[in-house]
Design a protein around this motif. Structure first.
Motif, mmCIF file in Angstrom:
data_model
loop_
_atom_site.group_PDB
_atom_site.id
_atom_site.type_symbol
_atom_site.label_atom_id
_atom_site.label_comp_id
_atom_site.label_asym_id
_atom_site.label_seq_id
_atom_site.Cartn_x
_atom_site.Cartn_y
_atom_site.Cartn_z
ATOM 1 N N ARG A 163 -7.296 -8.133 -2.484
ATOM 2 C CA ARG A 163 -8.078 -6.981 -2.097
ATOM 3 C C ARG A 163 -7.100 -6.179 -1.047
ATOM 4 N N PHE A 164 -6.481 -7.046 -0.173
ATOM 5 C CA PHE A 164 -5.521 -6.517 0.673
ATOM 6 C C PHE A 164 -4.053 -5.907 -0.114
ATOM 7 N N VAL A 165 -3.970 -6.778 -1.174
ATOM 8 C CA VAL A 165 -2.644 -6.439 -2.329
ATOM 9 C C VAL A 165 -2.976 -5.124 -2.726
ATOM 10 N N LYS A 166 -4.217 -4.967 -3.214
ATOM 11 C CA LYS A 166 -4.705 -3.846 -4.071
ATOM 12 C C LYS A 166 -4.342 -2.528 -3.215
ATOM 13 N N TRP A 167 -4.917 -2.761 -1.776
ATOM 14 C CA TRP A 167 -4.923 -1.541 -0.824
ATOM 15 C C TRP A 167 -3.431 -1.175 -0.482
ATOM 16 N N VAL A 168 -2.898 -2.009 -0.262
ATOM 17 C CA VAL A 168 -1.249 -1.728 0.198
ATOM 18 C C VAL A 168 -0.631 -1.317 -1.294
ATOM 19 N N ALA A 169 -0.895 -1.512 -2.408
ATOM 20 C CA ALA A 169 -0.235 -1.070 -3.545
ATOM 21 C C ALA A 169 -0.673 0.502 -3.750
ATOM 22 N N ASP A 170 -2.045 0.673 -3.517
ATOM 23 C CA ASP A 170 -2.663 2.287 -3.718
ATOM 24 C C ASP A 170 -1.850 2.946 -2.626
ATOM 25 N N GLU A 171 -1.705 2.615 -1.309
ATOM 26 C CA GLU A 171 -1.554 3.104 -0.353
ATOM 27 C C GLU A 171 0.070 3.429 -0.120
ATOM 28 N N LEU A 172 0.840 2.616 -0.567
ATOM 29 C CA LEU A 172 2.165 2.441 0.016
ATOM 30 C C LEU A 172 3.098 2.129 -1.298
ATOM 31 N N GLY A 173 2.431 1.795 -2.386
ATOM 32 C CA GLY A 173 3.205 1.473 -3.774
ATOM 33 C C GLY A 173 4.351 2.300 -4.087
ATOM 34 N N ASP A 174 4.197 3.881 -3.921
ATOM 35 C CA ASP A 174 5.127 4.648 -4.264
ATOM 36 C C ASP A 174 6.482 4.583 -3.391
ATOM 37 N N LEU A 175 6.496 3.872 -2.267
ATOM 38 C CA LEU A 175 7.673 3.409 -1.463
ATOM 39 C C LEU A 175 8.524 2.021 -1.744
ATOM 40 N N VAL A 176 7.659 1.330 -2.281
ATOM 41 C CA VAL A 176 8.298 0.125 -2.655
ATOM 42 C C VAL A 176 8.827 -0.285 -4.174
ATOM 43 N N GLU B 59 -5.769 -4.996 8.338
ATOM 44 C CA GLU B 59 -7.047 -5.448 8.143
ATOM 45 C C GLU B 59 -7.426 -6.354 9.435
ATOM 46 N N PRO B 60 -7.387 -5.685 10.632
ATOM 47 C CA PRO B 60 -7.552 -6.376 11.797
ATOM 48 C C PRO B 60 -9.143 -7.277 11.930
ATOM 49 N N THR B 61 -9.918 -6.498 11.324
ATOM 50 C CA THR B 61 -11.155 -7.087 11.160
ATOM 51 C C THR B 61 -11.710 -7.225 9.680
ATOM 52 N N LYS B 62 -12.322 -8.152 9.350
ATOM 53 C CA LYS B 62 -12.579 -8.591 7.707
ATOM 54 C C LYS B 62 -13.136 -7.163 7.167
ATOM 55 N N GLY B 63 -12.540 -6.613 6.022
ATOM 56 C CA GLY B 63 -13.223 -5.667 5.373
ATOM 57 C C GLY B 63 -12.839 -4.342 5.956
ATOM 58 N N ALA C 17 -2.275 -11.448 -7.792
ATOM 59 C CA ALA C 17 -1.451 -10.305 -7.031
ATOM 60 C C ALA C 17 -0.300 -9.816 -7.967
ATOM 61 N N TYR C 18 0.173 -10.777 -8.670
ATOM 62 C CA TYR C 18 1.200 -10.174 -9.582
ATOM 63 C C TYR C 18 0.542 -9.152 -10.635
ATOM 64 N N LEU C 19 -0.580 -9.672 -11.129
ATOM 65 C CA LEU C 19 -1.398 -8.929 -12.401
ATOM 66 C C LEU C 19 -2.057 -7.345 -11.428
ATOM 67 N N THR C 20 -2.529 -7.558 -10.446
ATOM 68 C CA THR C 20 -2.968 -6.491 -9.663
ATOM 69 C C THR C 20 -1.771 -5.520 -9.362
ATOM 70 N N LEU C 21 -0.500 -5.798 -8.778
ATOM 71 C CA LEU C 21 0.550 -5.036 -8.672
ATOM 72 C C LEU C 21 1.052 -4.375 -10.012
ATOM 73 N N HIS C 22 0.999 -5.020 -11.158
ATOM 74 C CA HIS C 22 1.538 -4.554 -12.103
ATOM 75 C C HIS C 22 0.455 -3.357 -12.709
ATOM 76 N N ASP C 23 -0.863 -3.817 -12.786
ATOM 77 C CA ASP C 23 -1.976 -2.967 -13.232
ATOM 78 C C ASP C 23 -2.074 -1.572 -12.208
ATOM 79 N N THR C 24 -1.931 -1.599 -10.994
ATOM 80 C CA THR C 24 -1.800 -0.739 -10.229
ATOM 81 C C THR C 24 -0.841 0.280 -10.274
ATOM 82 N N LEU C 25 0.443 -0.415 -10.529
ATOM 83 C CA LEU C 25 1.630 0.436 -10.220
ATOM 84 C C LEU C 25 2.450 0.891 -11.511
ATOM 85 N N ASP C 26 2.205 0.246 -12.376
ATOM 86 C CA ASP C 26 3.301 0.347 -13.789
ATOM 87 C C ASP C 26 2.900 1.739 -14.319
#
Ligand code: BGC
Length: 438
Positions: A159-172, A101-105, A218-227
């Motif tokens: 917002r960053f965490v959610k984005w990373v979870a959506d895009e890369l969550g399957d590999l972590v 996210e080099p520029t905001k948003g 972030a804890y809740l976001t990661l669980h909501d997105t990936l569990d």
């Protein structure tokens, strides 16, 4: 008297099995890995607050800039192959927020693809992947908006965490939301040694509070997105846990101060984020023999004393029993534990060998005593940029020639690999124990 002794006492022959040395075995599935962080190894992270900070005079002890760092952004395949060929089965790394996210948003899709490639490379070697989302650096645009002092950063981070979870969550496999919140707060906001260079108790408290909130979210976001029904992710932090000891054992004031320091430094973040940790991540570097010094208000009334003790090249005391103590201290949370970092800055690699064997042996004893430690991540896989100290300290299992970026595996990479391969410490490695040659 045990069986062997009894037989010897009776003059019988020593049974065959006494000649076989025991291996100090770890539980099956134990993780043996090493850690890095983006800014320290990748190179070219020119859109974060550290890049700007480094340019100002006297901020980095040896005047170096992170620049190309360890060149890991381009050479990650070679580095992972070295780890894998030396039997590591897990790896901890961080994703650089300022790259994605080099520029905001605005999300940088090609950087995202890069991290996908990196994580897929790890998976191709069957590594268990631990990903850190915040390892000290923030994007410059965010620093300009007040960084972690600004409560809005909690939203941006999420917002960053959610984005990373959506895009890369399957590999972590394992997520670390925040690395060493207490170090981050104290270095950047209390001692002024790191960006943004503040010295304010009020700012420190604000940042601490915002980090606790950001972690919980972030804890809740990661669980909501990936569990999923068949897979729940593991989320926690990496806490710098200090083994404190009173310098003068008979002095009440030192003893009292040690208790206070332990509650504040080691436990405060956890006490504010209860029920938001699936594991406890422990970074162990420090054994502090603490003396209370009423007149030393500049150092918050205490001094760390380690005269006549073994120290690393950067003056930190080497004290393997401390890792047992901090594990025992953190076991009180009743959660699985990972040693998310532990390592030593030395050019004498024999010291590193001893350091590794001695610390891993303490972990063995902790597990034998019933403590639930699931993995060990050595800091670091590579020599790297050690923040305000620059490139001087050498923490790597692999030496990096910064002029050519050539990798030179140190002997310790192989010694650590023997432990990982055996999932334990073979008897002959115990030869490394004993006193360090200075
Ligand atoms: C940090 C690393 C650092 C290491 C050695 C830890 O506090 O997470 O970034 O390089 O210690 O100082």
């Amino acid at each position: 008297m045990d069986l062997v002794e009894t037989k010897i006492a009776r003059g019988a022959e020593i049974p065959e099995e006494v000649h076989e040395h025991p291996v100090l075995k770890f539980p099956p599935g134990f993780l043996w890995g090493s850690s890095t962080s983006s800014h320290q190894v990748e190179g070219g992270n020119d859109k974060n607050d550290w890049w700007e900070w480094e340019k100002k005079p006297h901020h980095i002890a040896d005047g170096t800039l992170s620049g190309s760092a360890s060149g890991h952004y381009a050479r990650y395949k070679e580095d992972f192959a070295l780890a894998r060929n030396n039997h590591q089965n897990a790896h901890r790394l961080s994703i650089e927020w300022s790259r994605v996210e080099p520029t905001k948003g605005e999300w940088n899709v090609s950087e995202l693809r890069h991290y996908r490639d990196v994580l897929m490379e790890l998976k191709s070697h069957s590594f268990t992947v631990m990903l850190t989302l915040h390892h000290f650096t923030i994007p410059t645009w965010l620093a300009d908006e007040g960084g972690w002092e600004n409560p809005r950063t909690i939203f941006y981070f999420n917002r960053f965490v959610k984005w990373v979870a959506d895009e890369l969550g399957d590999l972590v496999d394992i997520w670390v939301t925040v690395n060493e919140p207490m170090i981050y707060v104290s270095q950047g906001y209390l001692y002024g040694a790191w960006p943004p260079g503040k010295k304010s108790i009020i700012s420190s408290y604000r940042v601490f509070r915002n980090l606790t909130r950001a972690h919980k979210k972030a804890y809740l976001t990661l669980h909501d997105t990936l569990d999923r029904r068949d897979r729940t992710v593991k989320v926690g932090i990496a806490q710098n846990v200090i083994s404190f000891e009173p310098y003068r054992r008979h002095k009440m004031i030192d003893m009292w101060f040690v208790r206070f320091a332990d509650r504040l430094w080691n436990h405060w973040f956890f006490s504010r984020t209860k029920r938001h940790h699936d594991f406890i991540g422990i970074n162990y570097y420090f054994h502090y023999r603490v003396a209370f010094v009423p007149r030393d208000y500049a150092h918050f009334f205490f001094q760390v004393r380690n005269e006549n003790r073994e120290v690393s090249d950067v003056g930190w005391e080497v004290y393997p029993p401390g890792i047992f103590r901090v594990i025992a201290d953190m076991a009180s949370y009743g959660k699985p534990m990972y040693i998310t970092e532990n390592g030593i800055a030395v050019t004498n690699d024999d010291k590193r060998n001893r350091f590794i064997v001695a610390h891993v042996k303490e972990i063995y004893h902790a597990i034998a005593a019933g403590m639930d430690v699931r993995g060990y991540f050595h800091w670091s896989l590579l020599d790297n940029f050690e923040w305000e100290k620059g490139f001087g300290p050498r923490f790597g299992l692999i030496e990096v020639d910064y002029a050519t970026m050539e990798r030179r595996p140190r002997k310790s990479l192989g010694i650590y690999g023997e432990i990982a391969q055996e999932n334990g410490i073979k008897h002959d490695l115990l030869r490394f124990l004993g006193h360090m040659v200075k």
